[in-house]
Design an enzyme around this catalytic site. Structure first.
Site, PDB file in Angstrom:
ATOM      1  CE  LYS A 253      -7.696 -16.897  -5.879  1.00 27.72           C
ATOM      2  NZ  LYS A 253      -6.378 -16.935  -5.202  1.00 27.72           N
TER       3      LYS A 253
ATOM      4  CD  GLU B 138       6.459 -11.344   2.123  1.00 27.58           C
ATOM      5  OE1 GLU B 138       5.772 -11.649   1.136  1.00 27.58           O
ATOM      6  OE2 GLU B 138       6.053 -10.587   3.035  1.00 27.58           O
TER       7      GLU B 138
ATOM      8  NE  ARG C 168       5.503  -7.694   2.033  1.00 26.93           N
ATOM      9  CZ  ARG C 168       4.377  -6.970   2.090  1.00 26.93           C
ATOM     10  NH1 ARG C 168       4.212  -5.964   1.272  1.00 26.93           N
ATOM     11  NH2 ARG C 168       3.433  -7.272   2.952  1.00 26.93           N
TER      12      ARG C 168
END
Length: 624
Positions: free
Chosen positions: A277, A360, A388
């Site tokens: 990354k 979540e 969610r």
């Protein structure tokens, strides 16, 4: 002319000589930095996916083949290569191109992707549609290892691996989502990364023995037995995927070769690609989490503007202060430690901080169980991500009236990330949860007081909803459910949260015209104490309710219902809200203006009401 300036479509990319690809990748990284430094956006994730995206477009034809992104914050290079290079300066700006895939924007964007862990289910649905309709195209899903911390990804993997459908899942493994990845999947992948020799053996085996079917059937059983004895367990093989990897995600030539192999296998394939990354830029390589999502910055040094106080930071600091005196206070996040301001709590109380990954639903249920066992759990989560976990809010928290505190960050209009991230629905869905109390701080001081109040004076589930960014001119602290901030006799103006600033500014503009607006600020919107609002309506006979939420289940509708039930006949009313709640990307100030929620628009709506004539009982609503 640079190489990048010659690439106007993937077709141009496919004709580029192989030896020029490294230069193109270098130009892409420079282009990303120069543009994102001006518009803001997701930088480190896209820098890490440059070679991978180039390789995908040299192998697949995405105008017909379906490339499905997971989350989509790594789609910038894809957009640049598919005809949107010249529009890239408008990234995430109002009227410009979106920061996430948008099928309405380009035929090359297969599916909207703003939330994590959806790509495998999406890809399988497209593959099955292709098979059922007898069509001919390839399906590829690009998912990061961070998204593999979400349960939906495993539901998709379980079904796709056994489906027999030809599709390729590319696992972009960089060991991070926004912060460093957590959980068992991160451990599993770290073990898998150290076995590259197996890939070479697998290629040789497939290209030699695989061509002789009787021998292949015998040798396959032997190979599987050997693999099980000498290699770590490979979950993907066991789930039915043909596993290829790990592959160097910055070796474009090798990536092309592996992608073609994966495509031509014509079965469920998981291609494991290892990337870095922030690759290629020194400051993003050093601190990739810092440059995951950024505003403007210096493209040369990477220097970011001085960080301003914001609601997320105040929330985290206050929670940390409270944690010093409460050994039962625990903090939970779903892969958003820094984003929700919990870094200080995590550093000071590591044994009481839990990052569950992009999960979540799991976070809510775990918090419920902690509350059941006597702890004081606080879950900090973005409004659009808490959506969610709606079933868990009902089934696991509400049914037992468990005391879980939810820090609902990024409530209302978020801005440049657009309709996948705006927190426009939480008032509607949270109000439907039995026993839920919803508090709406309008200032940092109110956030501090309401967090303490939520933890120690309220029973059952409590949500504090607050916006992205900082407070406005209103910095007072009124913790009561309804507060009259300004008296007036011509109309009643009701609002809550950060819009309190716009309401007060609108009242100032109206006062200059001789119009007296009574401004009521709601500190608690559920349960709604309408008995504190109705006297003002009886006095003024006119009502405006301003909310940066969707129309369904909005507070304004409940106030109108209460007025009707109590026999109050309003001369005129107007509910200014976000209608269906789907608001495009753009700077928050621009969106507020377009949606009629800034001070000028609210004042204009009030003037219209007063000139509309008496006896007009129509409930007008914002049509933007």
């Amino acid at each position: 002319m640079s190489l990048l300036e010659q690439i106007n479509s993937p077709a141009d990319l496919r004709t580029l000589p192989e030896q020029e690809i490294p230069q193109l990748c270098s130009e892409l990284r420079a282009f990303l930095v120069q543009n994102v430094s001006k518009t803001g956006g997701h930088l480190a994730s896209n820098l890490g996916a440059v070679e991978l995206t180039v390789a995908i477009h040299r192998v697949y034809h995405t105008e017909t083949d379906r490339l499905v992104f997971d989350v989509g914050h790594q789609s910038y290079v894809h957009k640049i290569l598919t005809g949107r290079r010249d529009a890239f300066s408008t990234l995430r700006q109002y009227g410009g191109i979106a920061g996430f895939p948008k099928p309405s924007e380009s035929v090359h964007d297969a599916f909207i992707a703003g939330h994590a862990s959806t790509s495998i289910s999406t890809a399988l649905g497209m593959a099955r549609a292709r098979t059922l309709r007898g069509e001919n195209y390839n399906v590829v899903a690009l998912i990061g290892d961070g998204a593999l911390t979400g349960g939906l990804a495993y539901e998709g993997l379980s079904d796709a691996g056994q489906s027999g459908e030809p599709l390729v899942i590319i696992l972009n493994d960089n060991g991070m989502s926004i912060n460093k990845n957590v959980g068992g999947m991160a451990t599993l992948l770290s073990k898998q990364r150290v076995t590259p020799g197996y890939l070479r053996f697998k290629q040789f085996y497939r290209s030699t023995v695989g061509k002789v079917k009787p021998l292949y059937n015998v040798m396959h059983k032997i190979k599987e037995n050997v693999k099980d004895r000498v290699l770590p367990n490979n979950m993907f093989d066991d789930m039915g995927f043909y596993y290829i990897g790990p592959v160097d995600g910055h070796n474009e030539k090798e990536l092309e070769r592996m992608l073609r192999w994966a495509r031509d296998l014509r079965q469920p394939v998981l291609l494991h690609v290892v990337t870095q990354k922030g690759k290629g830029i020194s400051y993003t390589e050093r601190e990739p989490e810092k440059y995951h999502g950024v505003g403007t910055f210096d493209p040369v040094t990477g220097a970011l503007p001085e960080e301003k106080p914001c609601f997320s930071k105040v929330f985290g600091e206050t929670l940390t202060t409270l944690g010093a005196d409460d050994a039962d206070l625990v903090a939970i996040t779903a892969a958003m430690c820094s984003g929700t301001g919990l870094t200080p709590f995590a550093e000071q109380f590591p044994s009481r901080f839990y990052d569950v990954g992009i999960a979540e639903g799991h976070a809510v249920t775990m918090a419920a169980a902690m509350a059941k066992q006597g702890l004081h759990p606080v879950l900090a989560v973005y409004s659009s991500f808490l959506q969610r976990a709606y079933d868990m809010l009902l089934h696991d928290v509400s049914l037992q009236n468990l005391h879980v505190v939810f820090g609902v960050d990024r409530a209302g209009i978020v801005g440049n990330d657009g309709d996948t991230h705006n927190g426009c629905f939480d008032v509607s869905y949270l109000s439907s949860v039995p026993g839920m109390t919803i508090l709406c701080p309008a200032s940092f001081a109110e956030l501090r007081g309401m967090l303490r109040y939520a933890l120690y004076q309220v029973s059952g589930p409590v949500a504090l909803r607050y916006p992205r960014g900082g407070e406005g001119p209103y910095t007072d602290s009124h913790l009561e459910p309804v507060t009259c901030l300004r008296a007036g006799s011509d109309l009643t103006l009701v609002t809550y949260g950060i819009l309190t600033n716009e309401a007060l500014a609108a009242a100032d503009k109206l006062a200059a015209d001789g119009i007296g607006a009574e401004v009521l600020k709601l500190g608690q919107i559920h349960p709604l104490e309408t008995e504190c609002i109705l006297p003002s309506l009886q006095k003024t006979g006119r009502l405006i309710v301003a909310e940066d939420v969707c129309e369904a289940g909005c507070v304004g509708a409940r106030i109108l219902a209460a007025a009707a039930q109590n026999g109050i006949e309003l001369k005129v009313s107007r509910l200014i809200n976000l209608k269906n709640g789907l608001v495009q990307h753009g700077a928050p100030a621009v969106l507020m203006e377009k949606c009629g929620l800034n001070a000028d628009a609210i004042a204009a709506a009030a003037r219209d009401m007063l000139t509309a004539g008496e006896g007009n009982t129509q409930h007008e609503e914002n049509q933007t």
